[in-house]
Design a protein around this motif. Structure first.
Motif, PDB file in Angstrom:
ATOM      1  N   GLN A   1      36.359  50.437  34.738  1.00 52.74           N
ATOM      2  CA  GLN A   1      36.054  49.871  34.128  1.00 52.74           C
ATOM      3  C   GLN A   1      36.686  48.520  33.550  1.00 52.74           C
ATOM      4  O   GLN A   1      38.133  48.732  32.905  1.00 52.74           O
ATOM      5  CB  GLN A   1      34.624  50.389  33.003  1.00 52.74           C
TER       6      GLN A   1
ATOM      7  N   LYS B   1      31.541  47.024  32.297  1.00 50.18           N
ATOM      8  CA  LYS B   1      31.060  46.948  33.974  1.00 50.18           C
ATOM      9  C   LYS B   1      32.099  47.224  34.550  1.00 50.18           C
ATOM     10  O   LYS B   1      33.149  47.290  35.034  1.00 50.18           O
ATOM     11  CB  LYS B   1      30.611  45.536  34.613  1.00 50.18           C
TER      12      LYS B   1
ATOM     13  N   SER C   1      29.308  46.894  44.489  1.00 52.62           N
ATOM     14  CA  SER C   1      29.154  46.866  43.229  1.00 52.62           C
ATOM     15  C   SER C   1      28.189  48.072  42.668  1.00 52.62           C
ATOM     16  O   SER C   1      27.651  48.274  43.669  1.00 52.62           O
ATOM     17  CB  SER C   1      27.225  45.627  42.486  1.00 52.62           C
TER      18      SER C   1
ATOM     19  N   SER D   1      27.102  50.358  39.409  1.00 54.92           N
ATOM     20  CA  SER D   1      26.460  50.386  37.969  1.00 54.92           C
ATOM     21  C   SER D   1      25.898  52.099  37.920  1.00 54.92           C
ATOM     22  O   SER D   1      24.977  52.288  39.055  1.00 54.92           O
ATOM     23  CB  SER D   1      25.226  49.935  37.351  1.00 54.92           C
TER      24      SER D   1
ATOM     25  N   GLY E   1      22.865  46.226  38.684  1.00 53.27           N
ATOM     26  CA  GLY E   1      22.324  46.709  36.873  1.00 53.27           C
ATOM     27  C   GLY E   1      21.175  48.011  37.384  1.00 53.27           C
ATOM     28  O   GLY E   1      20.471  47.917  37.635  1.00 53.27           O
TER      29      GLY E   1
ATOM     30  N   LYS F   1      23.915  45.310  32.346  1.00 52.73           N
ATOM     31  CA  LYS F   1      24.634  46.067  33.269  1.00 52.73           C
ATOM     32  C   LYS F   1      24.883  45.013  34.442  1.00 52.73           C
ATOM     33  O   LYS F   1      26.157  45.202  34.859  1.00 52.73           O
ATOM     34  CB  LYS F   1      24.149  46.995  33.383  1.00 52.73           C
TER      35      LYS F   1
END
Length: 188
Positions: free
Chosen positions: A16, A28, A38, A40, A58, A116
């Motif tokens: 992170q 993130k 990506s 989340s 997110g 997010k």
């Protein structure tokens, strides 16, 4: 991550980094070995929601009992148009559920997922207007896809008859969303 990359879980490294304070350890999450992906995640009272994608995403998950209904919290989360909707809601539904708490919780998870994603900051939640989005049916365990009139598309998630609410958010009309739910000790 293992499903997406084929890596065994022991080889998955998630880090992170916070762009606001320029420090690691929070912010993130990302996969150093797979920067094209990506990720989340969110957790609350033993419930975890996570997503991996080839496009920015997110997520947020909350238990209903963790969301206050007091006016200070509502005013920090809801924009003026949403406060109008909130103030017009009856206190409870026919089954005794607090509609005001459900509305604040639903808007909170939607907005937190947008945070997010990188589309807003926590101190600007009351400026983000999602009042045009449906106030979904919370009576069943549901996944409800919403294409908002803004830059975001999302899926509202309601689990265990309203005990847990979640949102998955992405930009635009990205296709190819696959959802799966897993209970503790089971594979999806």
């Amino acid at each position: 991550m293992g499903k997406v990359t084929g890596l065994p879980p022991a080889r998955v490294s998630i880090e992170q980094f916070c762009v606001d304070c320029n420090r690691p350890g929070h912010g993130k999450p990302f996969f150093p070995s797979h920067p094209e992906l990506s990720v989340s995640w969110s957790h609350q009272n033993g419930i975890v929601m996570a997503a991996v994608s080839t496009f920015d995403i997110g997520v947020d998950v909350e238990t209903l009992g963790s969301i206050p209904v007091d006016s200070d919290f509502s005013e920090n989360v809801l924009c003026d148009a949403e406060l109008e909707i909130f103030n017009k809601l009856p206190a409870t539904s026919s089954d005794g559920a607090s509609l005001k708490q459900l509305y604040v919780a639903r808007q909170w998870v939607r907005k937190e997922a947008i945070v997010k994603l990188g589309g807003c900051s926590l101190d600007r939640l009351s400026k983000l207007d999602l009042g045009e989005l449906d106030f979904p049916d919370f009576s069943l365990d549901t996944f409800q896809r919403i294409n908002s009139g803004c830059d975001y598309a999302m899926i509202d998630i309601s689990i265990v008859n309203r005990v847990c609410l979640g949102a998955l958010v992405w930009r635009g009309e990205t296709q190819g969303i696959l959802l799966s739910a897993t209970k503790e000790g089971r594979k999806p």
